[in-house]
Design a protein around this motif. Structure first.
Motif, PDB file in Angstrom:
ATOM      1  N   VAL A  97     -21.864 -15.364 -65.231  1.00  0.00           N
ATOM      2  CA  VAL A  97     -21.602 -16.788 -65.408  1.00  0.00           C
ATOM      3  C   VAL A  97     -21.786 -17.539 -64.092  1.00  0.00           C
ATOM      4  CG1 VAL A  97     -19.849 -18.529 -66.011  1.00  0.00           C
ATOM      5  CG2 VAL A  97     -19.996 -16.383 -67.320  1.00  0.00           C
ATOM      6  N   LYS A  98     -21.052 -17.110 -63.051  1.00  0.00           N
ATOM      7  CA  LYS A  98     -21.096 -17.853 -61.793  1.00  0.00           C
ATOM      8  C   LYS A  98     -20.536 -16.996 -60.675  1.00  0.00           C
ATOM      9  CE  LYS A  98     -20.580 -22.341 -59.862  1.00  0.00           C
ATOM     10  NZ  LYS A  98     -21.763 -22.415 -59.038  1.00  0.00           N
ATOM     11  N   SER A  99     -21.060 -17.220 -59.469  1.00  0.00           N
ATOM     12  CA  SER A  99     -20.486 -16.542 -58.304  1.00  0.00           C
ATOM     13  C   SER A  99     -20.008 -17.594 -57.312  1.00  0.00           C
ATOM     14  CB  SER A  99     -21.504 -15.625 -57.641  1.00  0.00           C
ATOM     15  OG  SER A  99     -22.586 -16.374 -57.147  1.00  0.00           O
ATOM     16  N   PHE A 100     -18.994 -17.248 -56.579  1.00  0.00           N
ATOM     17  CA  PHE A 100     -18.434 -18.094 -55.533  1.00  0.00           C
ATOM     18  C   PHE A 100     -18.404 -17.253 -54.270  1.00  0.00           C
ATOM     19  CE2 PHE A 100     -16.734 -19.599 -59.531  1.00  0.00           C
ATOM     20  CZ  PHE A 100     -16.879 -20.980 -59.434  1.00  0.00           C
ATOM     21  N   LEU A 101     -19.151 -17.658 -53.266  1.00  0.00           N
ATOM     22  CA  LEU A 101     -19.207 -16.903 -52.022  1.00  0.00           C
ATOM     23  C   LEU A 101     -18.319 -17.583 -50.992  1.00  0.00           C
ATOM     24  CD1 LEU A 101     -23.038 -16.128 -51.948  1.00  0.00           C
ATOM     25  CD2 LEU A 101     -21.190 -14.826 -53.006  1.00  0.00           C
ATOM     26  N   GLY A 102     -17.315 -16.850 -50.522  1.00  0.00           N
ATOM     27  CA  GLY A 102     -16.360 -17.424 -49.576  1.00  0.00           C
ATOM     28  C   GLY A 102     -15.152 -17.960 -50.326  1.00  0.00           C
ATOM     29  N   GLU A 103     -14.141 -18.326 -49.556  1.00  0.00           N
ATOM     30  CA  GLU A 103     -12.899 -18.815 -50.149  1.00  0.00           C
ATOM     31  C   GLU A 103     -13.182 -20.027 -51.039  1.00  0.00           C
ATOM     32  OE1 GLU A 103      -8.441 -20.240 -48.704  1.00  0.00           O
ATOM     33  OE2 GLU A 103      -9.955 -19.737 -47.211  1.00  0.00           O
ATOM     34  N   THR A 104     -12.639 -20.003 -52.242  1.00  0.00           N
ATOM     35  CA  THR A 104     -12.879 -21.058 -53.234  1.00  0.00           C
ATOM     36  C   THR A 104     -11.548 -21.461 -53.852  1.00  0.00           C
ATOM     37  OG1 THR A 104     -14.993 -20.007 -53.752  1.00  0.00           O
ATOM     38  CG2 THR A 104     -14.149 -21.577 -55.367  1.00  0.00           C
ATOM     39  N   PRO A 105     -11.289 -22.760 -53.993  1.00  0.00           N
ATOM     40  CA  PRO A 105     -10.040 -23.164 -54.660  1.00  0.00           C
ATOM     41  C   PRO A 105      -9.987 -22.562 -56.063  1.00  0.00           C
ATOM     42  CG  PRO A 105     -11.148 -25.066 -53.686  1.00  0.00           C
ATOM     43  CD  PRO A 105     -12.097 -23.901 -53.581  1.00  0.00           C
ATOM     44  N   VAL A 106      -8.841 -22.050 -56.436  1.00  0.00           N
ATOM     45  CA  VAL A 106      -8.685 -21.393 -57.731  1.00  0.00           C
ATOM     46  C   VAL A 106      -9.022 -22.345 -58.888  1.00  0.00           C
ATOM     47  CG1 VAL A 106      -6.966 -20.367 -59.292  1.00  0.00           C
ATOM     48  CG2 VAL A 106      -7.158 -19.571 -56.961  1.00  0.00           C
ATOM     49  N   GLU A 107      -8.774 -23.639 -58.718  1.00  0.00           N
ATOM     50  CA  GLU A 107      -9.110 -24.613 -59.769  1.00  0.00           C
ATOM     51  C   GLU A 107     -10.610 -24.554 -60.072  1.00  0.00           C
ATOM     52  OE1 GLU A 107      -7.084 -25.399 -57.103  1.00  0.00           O
ATOM     53  OE2 GLU A 107      -5.345 -25.254 -58.440  1.00  0.00           O
ATOM     54  N   GLU A 108     -11.427 -24.321 -59.044  1.00  0.00           N
ATOM     55  CA  GLU A 108     -12.882 -24.208 -59.233  1.00  0.00           C
ATOM     56  C   GLU A 108     -13.214 -22.994 -60.106  1.00  0.00           C
ATOM     57  OE1 GLU A 108     -15.815 -26.012 -58.358  1.00  0.00           O
ATOM     58  OE2 GLU A 108     -14.180 -27.448 -58.283  1.00  0.00           O
ATOM     59  N   LEU A 109     -12.555 -21.878 -59.835  1.00  0.00           N
ATOM     60  CA  LEU A 109     -12.801 -20.653 -60.613  1.00  0.00           C
ATOM     61  C   LEU A 109     -12.414 -20.893 -62.074  1.00  0.00           C
ATOM     62  CD1 LEU A 109     -11.186 -17.945 -58.281  1.00  0.00           C
ATOM     63  CD2 LEU A 109     -13.538 -18.757 -58.254  1.00  0.00           C
ATOM     64  N   ILE A 110     -11.256 -21.501 -62.263  1.00  0.00           N
ATOM     65  CA  ILE A 110     -10.701 -21.699 -63.606  1.00  0.00           C
ATOM     66  C   ILE A 110     -11.652 -22.533 -64.476  1.00  0.00           C
ATOM     67  CG2 ILE A 110      -8.779 -22.768 -64.880  1.00  0.00           C
ATOM     68  CD1 ILE A 110      -6.962 -21.799 -62.524  1.00  0.00           C
ATOM     69  N   LYS A 111     -12.397 -23.443 -63.879  1.00  0.00           N
ATOM     70  CA  LYS A 111     -13.346 -24.278 -64.623  1.00  0.00           C
ATOM     71  C   LYS A 111     -14.392 -23.442 -65.365  1.00  0.00           C
ATOM     72  CE  LYS A 111     -13.382 -28.235 -61.465  1.00  0.00           C
ATOM     73  NZ  LYS A 111     -14.223 -28.898 -60.447  1.00  0.00           N
ATOM     74  N   TYR A 112     -14.662 -22.241 -64.882  1.00  0.00           N
ATOM     75  CA  TYR A 112     -15.725 -21.400 -65.465  1.00  0.00           C
ATOM     76  C   TYR A 112     -15.192 -20.307 -66.374  1.00  0.00           C
ATOM     77  CZ  TYR A 112     -18.851 -23.952 -62.518  1.00  0.00           C
ATOM     78  OH  TYR A 112     -19.568 -24.974 -61.943  1.00  0.00           O
ATOM     79  N   LEU A 113     -13.897 -20.326 -66.665  1.00  0.00           N
ATOM     80  CA  LEU A 113     -13.330 -19.280 -67.517  1.00  0.00           C
ATOM     81  C   LEU A 113     -13.479 -19.648 -68.986  1.00  0.00           C
ATOM     82  CD1 LEU A 113     -10.064 -18.418 -65.572  1.00  0.00           C
ATOM     83  CD2 LEU A 113     -12.351 -17.492 -65.283  1.00  0.00           C
TER      84      LEU A 113
END
Length: 139
Positions: free
Chosen positions: A123-139
């Motif tokens: 779906v998506k990768s996040f490289l480096g520290e990412t706010p958890v809200e950003e991750l949650i958007k892709y769940l």
């Protein structure tokens, strides 16, 4: 007779890792709806990411989270306890060799987060520290 073969899609990487109990497993066997978090126990960005995930663990309830580091099993185990993730049913920890991580992902910053759908599609990768809200958007 026309034959239709349903091809199973599995975009999970071929990363071999060791569970904290010592079993060798591959990330290919993860269930659909998995999040792979590559981290380092001593990286402050990783520590903040783990703390944020722990605080918002309810948002991840439909996913299996797998934290993988190249540190010692002892350090990884301590990390899981420090950030209150060791006893969560959908959170697992493992250890992989640096070379194996590099072979699968190339040179990446820690933490790096990879989200896979229920169908095991990337779906998506996040490289480096990412706010958890950003991750949650892709769940």
């Amino acid at each position: 007779v026309e034959e239709t073969t349903k091809q199973e899609i599995n975009e999970l990487p071929y990363l071999s890792y060791q569970t904290l109990k010592g079993d060798t497993v591959s990330t290919r066997t993860l269930p659909g709806g998995s999040i792979l978090i590559l981290f380092n126990t001593e990286c402050d960005h990783c520590q903040r990411e783990a703390k944020e995930i722990s605080e918002k663990i309810e948002a991840f309830k439909n996913y299996e989270l797998l934290f993988i580091a190249a540190d010692s099993v002892h350090k990884i185990d301590n990390f899981s306890k420090t950030y209150n993730l060791f006893d969560k049913p959908n959170v697992k920890f493992g250890r992989a060799e640096y070379q194996d991580v590099f072979m699968n992902f190339g040179s990446i910053p820690t933490p790096s987060v990879y989200i896979y759908s229920r169908e095991r599609k990337f779906v998506k990768s996040f490289l480096g520290e990412t706010p958890v809200e950003e991750l949650i958007k892709y769940l």
